[in-house]
Design an enzyme around this catalytic site. Structure first.
Site, PDB file in Angstrom:
ATOM      1  N   HIS A 243      54.531  44.518  45.058  1.00  0.00           N
ATOM      2  CA  HIS A 243      55.613  44.380  46.025  1.00  0.00           C
ATOM      3  C   HIS A 243      55.260  45.053  47.347  1.00  0.00           C
ATOM      4  O   HIS A 243      55.524  44.510  48.435  1.00  0.00           O
ATOM      5  CB  HIS A 243      56.895  44.982  45.444  1.00  0.00           C
ATOM      6  N   ARG A 356      44.915  24.312  35.199  1.00  0.00           N
ATOM      7  CA  ARG A 356      44.201  24.717  36.408  1.00  0.00           C
ATOM      8  C   ARG A 356      42.918  25.472  36.078  1.00  0.00           C
ATOM      9  O   ARG A 356      41.898  25.329  36.768  1.00  0.00           O
ATOM     10  CB  ARG A 356      45.098  25.594  37.270  1.00  0.00           C
ATOM     11  N   ASN A 357      42.969  26.285  35.022  1.00  0.00           N
ATOM     12  CA  ASN A 357      41.754  26.980  34.595  1.00  0.00           C
ATOM     13  C   ASN A 357      40.692  25.979  34.155  1.00  0.00           C
ATOM     14  O   ASN A 357      39.499  26.134  34.470  1.00  0.00           O
ATOM     15  CB  ASN A 357      42.085  27.938  33.441  1.00  0.00           C
ATOM     16  N   ALA A 358      41.134  24.921  33.440  1.00  0.00           N
ATOM     17  CA  ALA A 358      40.186  23.886  33.005  1.00  0.00           C
ATOM     18  C   ALA A 358      39.615  23.124  34.199  1.00  0.00           C
ATOM     19  O   ALA A 358      38.403  22.833  34.249  1.00  0.00           O
ATOM     20  CB  ALA A 358      40.880  22.934  32.038  1.00  0.00           C
ATOM     21  N   TYR A 361      36.847  25.090  35.915  1.00  0.00           N
ATOM     22  CA  TYR A 361      35.549  25.270  35.272  1.00  0.00           C
ATOM     23  C   TYR A 361      34.891  23.997  34.785  1.00  0.00           C
ATOM     24  O   TYR A 361      33.728  24.027  34.377  1.00  0.00           O
ATOM     25  CB  TYR A 361      35.697  26.236  34.086  1.00  0.00           C
ATOM     26  N   ARG A 408      37.468  38.672  33.053  1.00  0.00           N
ATOM     27  CA  ARG A 408      36.657  37.571  33.566  1.00  0.00           C
ATOM     28  C   ARG A 408      35.332  37.564  32.843  1.00  0.00           C
ATOM     29  O   ARG A 408      34.720  38.612  32.617  1.00  0.00           O
ATOM     30  CB  ARG A 408      36.430  37.709  35.071  1.00  0.00           C
ATOM     31  N   GLY A 423      45.559  33.937  35.056  1.00  0.00           N
ATOM     32  CA  GLY A 423      46.183  32.660  34.694  1.00  0.00           C
ATOM     33  C   GLY A 423      46.379  32.512  33.195  1.00  0.00           C
ATOM     34  O   GLY A 423      47.480  32.191  32.722  1.00  0.00           O
ATOM     35  N   LEU A 424      45.326  32.744  32.402  1.00  0.00           N
ATOM     36  CA  LEU A 424      45.439  32.593  30.954  1.00  0.00           C
ATOM     37  C   LEU A 424      46.297  33.700  30.338  1.00  0.00           C
ATOM     38  O   LEU A 424      46.966  33.485  29.325  1.00  0.00           O
ATOM     39  CB  LEU A 424      44.047  32.587  30.313  1.00  0.00           C
TER      40      LEU A 424
END
Length: 464
Positions: A243, A356-358, A361, A408, A423-424
């Site tokens: 914030h 989106r992650n897929a 990559y 990561r 994300g995941l």
């Protein structure tokens, strides 16, 4: 044998069974073959024999018979009398073995007992004339055992054994339940803590105990309080930092816009780079705030009926539009009609982050495949969403870690793409809040496949 209660119950029960069987066999081996004599003592037999001898010499056969009848009526002892020649003098029927026992007793001044006939005793006495007389008495005993494979004594012994085993089994059950009940309660509280209820504590009925179980309960409560304080501190820190950084980033975007208007063509590329990095930081902060909100639960969020095929189609369309600019595509290969109930924003965010992650990559020129199937039986049904890319996959040792915040995979391609690692984690938390599971696995022919499994609560197709 995985249950501690069953182990305690069976081991105590087995020990009790062996002890009782051992005592039962020992009783059978050491029990006397004949019942002990019941009736007058040896002194009383001597008195009976002396009186019988005197009575015969004074009153004859009839007087002796009357005397023996009175003795039998008063004491239950049925007796006969023999002289030194082995003749029975009272006119009564002599029991089996009485004559042999009388002959043996005539040589002794002490009572003799039959070795073959139970409850039979003999005593020799001399009358005033000096002649020997032997009284053979049948002692009163219990009634004969009823016919059957076991005698009365054996039957009673078996009944006593069964009663002891029943009482022992009840005590073993109570003991096993007493020992395992606190552990069952502690396990239930542990599950609550593992499911995210950081207020879960062991009750006073367990912590008041003075034994090792009580110490364990108190230590568990201390551990739970420590975990709760650490988790709450971490969540507050993430929310506060995210914030507070929003205001500097907003001012930075204004400064970048002013600098762009005043910059020379040579500085335009550097300003573009600064703006790109600022957008990355802003995106990371948005995901951190989202994760913090998810970690706080779904309180205040509206639960609705969710048509999963429509949700999947919308996410696929949005992701495909973004993927086309990078020479990639997103396609729904299978979509069965099924629905659930939950918070639409959370489930959409979960599926969108995985897709989106897929897209991030998967290799150039390939497509990300989405599939929705309904699995399970009549009792439990699940909606299974599978997202598969055609990238390099994930090392096996990192499969379980990719759903952790800020994790990561440390390879060259991951460093180049520069994902935030949230994300995941956001997807995993949103799925768990809906009672589902999420897991990943490398596809046999390359790429990563993520599976989201959600319980189906409304098995009908709904429209938004």
């Amino acid at each position: 044998m995985r249950s501690l209660f069953l182990k305690i119950f069976l081991w105590f029960g087995l020990a009790l069974l062996l002890v009782n069987l051992g005592l039962f066999v020992m009783f059978l081996l050491t029990a006397p073959r004949n019942r002990p004599l019941r009736g007058p003592s040896a002194a009383a037999l001597g008195i009976y024999a002396q009186t019988a001898a005197d009575t015969f010499e004074r009153d004859g056969k009839s007087g002796l018979s009357d005397y023996l009848s009175r003795v039998e009526s008063a004491s239950g002892v049925r007796a006969v009398v023999f002289n030194e020649n082995g003749e029975e003098l009272s006119g009564r029927a002599a029991p089996m073995g009485a004559r042999e026992l009388a002959s043996k007793a005539s040589q002794s001044t002490r009572p003799n007992f039959s070795a073959t006939e139970r409850d039979l005793a003999a005593f020799m006495a001399r009358s005033a004339s000096g002649r020997p007389y032997t009284l053979v008495a049948g002692m009163p005993g219990p009634p004969p055992p009823p016919p059957g494979p076991f005698g009365l004594e054996m039957g009673r012994s078996v009944q006593h054994l069964l009663l002891a085993l029943f009482i022992g089994a009840a005590l073993c059950y109570w003991l096993a339940r007493y020992l395992t009940a606190p552990i069952v309660k502690l396990r239930a509280t542990t599950r609550e803590l593992a499911d995210g209820n950081f207020n879960a504590r062991v009750g006073p009925e367990l912590t008041r105990q003075k034994d090792e179980i009580g110490h364990l309960g108190r230590d568990f409560n201390l551990m739970a309080e420590r975990i709760e304080s650490l988790v709450m501190a971490e969540r507050r820190l993430l929310a506060d930092i995210s914030h507070e950084l929003r205001s500097p980033l907003a001012r930075q975007r204004v400064a970048i816009a002013i600098a762009r208007r005043r910059a020379t063509p040579e500085a335009a590329s550097a300003i573009d780079r600064i703006e790109s990095e600022a957008e990355s930081v802003n995106e990371m902060l948005s995901q951190v705030l989202t994760l913090s909100r998810f970690e706080s639960g779904t309180d205040g969020l509206r639960t609705t009926a969710i048509d999963l095929p429509a949700l999947l189609e919308k996410v696929a369309d949005d992701a495909d539009f973004e993927a086309k600019g990078r020479d990639r595509s997103v396609r729904v290969t299978e979509s069965e009609p099924c629905a659930t109930t939950g918070v639409f924003e959370l489930l959409r965010s979960a599926v969108e982050n995985v897709v989106r992650n897929a897209v991030h990559y998967t290799a150039e020129g390939t497509e990300v495949e989405l599939a929705l199937r309904c699995e399970g039986g009549e009792a439990e049904k699940y909606a299974v969403i599978r997202v598969r890319d055609h990238g390099a996959g994930v090392p096996d040792e990192a499969i379980e870690k990719i759903f952790r915040p800020f994790y990561r995979v440390e390879d060259a391609r991951d460093r180049e793409t520069g994902g935030t690692g949230l994300g995941l984690a956001i997807a995993a938390r949103a799925v768990r809040l809906h009672g589902g599971t999420i897991q990943a696995a490398n596809a046999p022919d390359g790429g990563l496949m993520v599976e989201i499994r959600l319980p189906i609560k409304l098995p009908i197709k709904l429209n938004f």
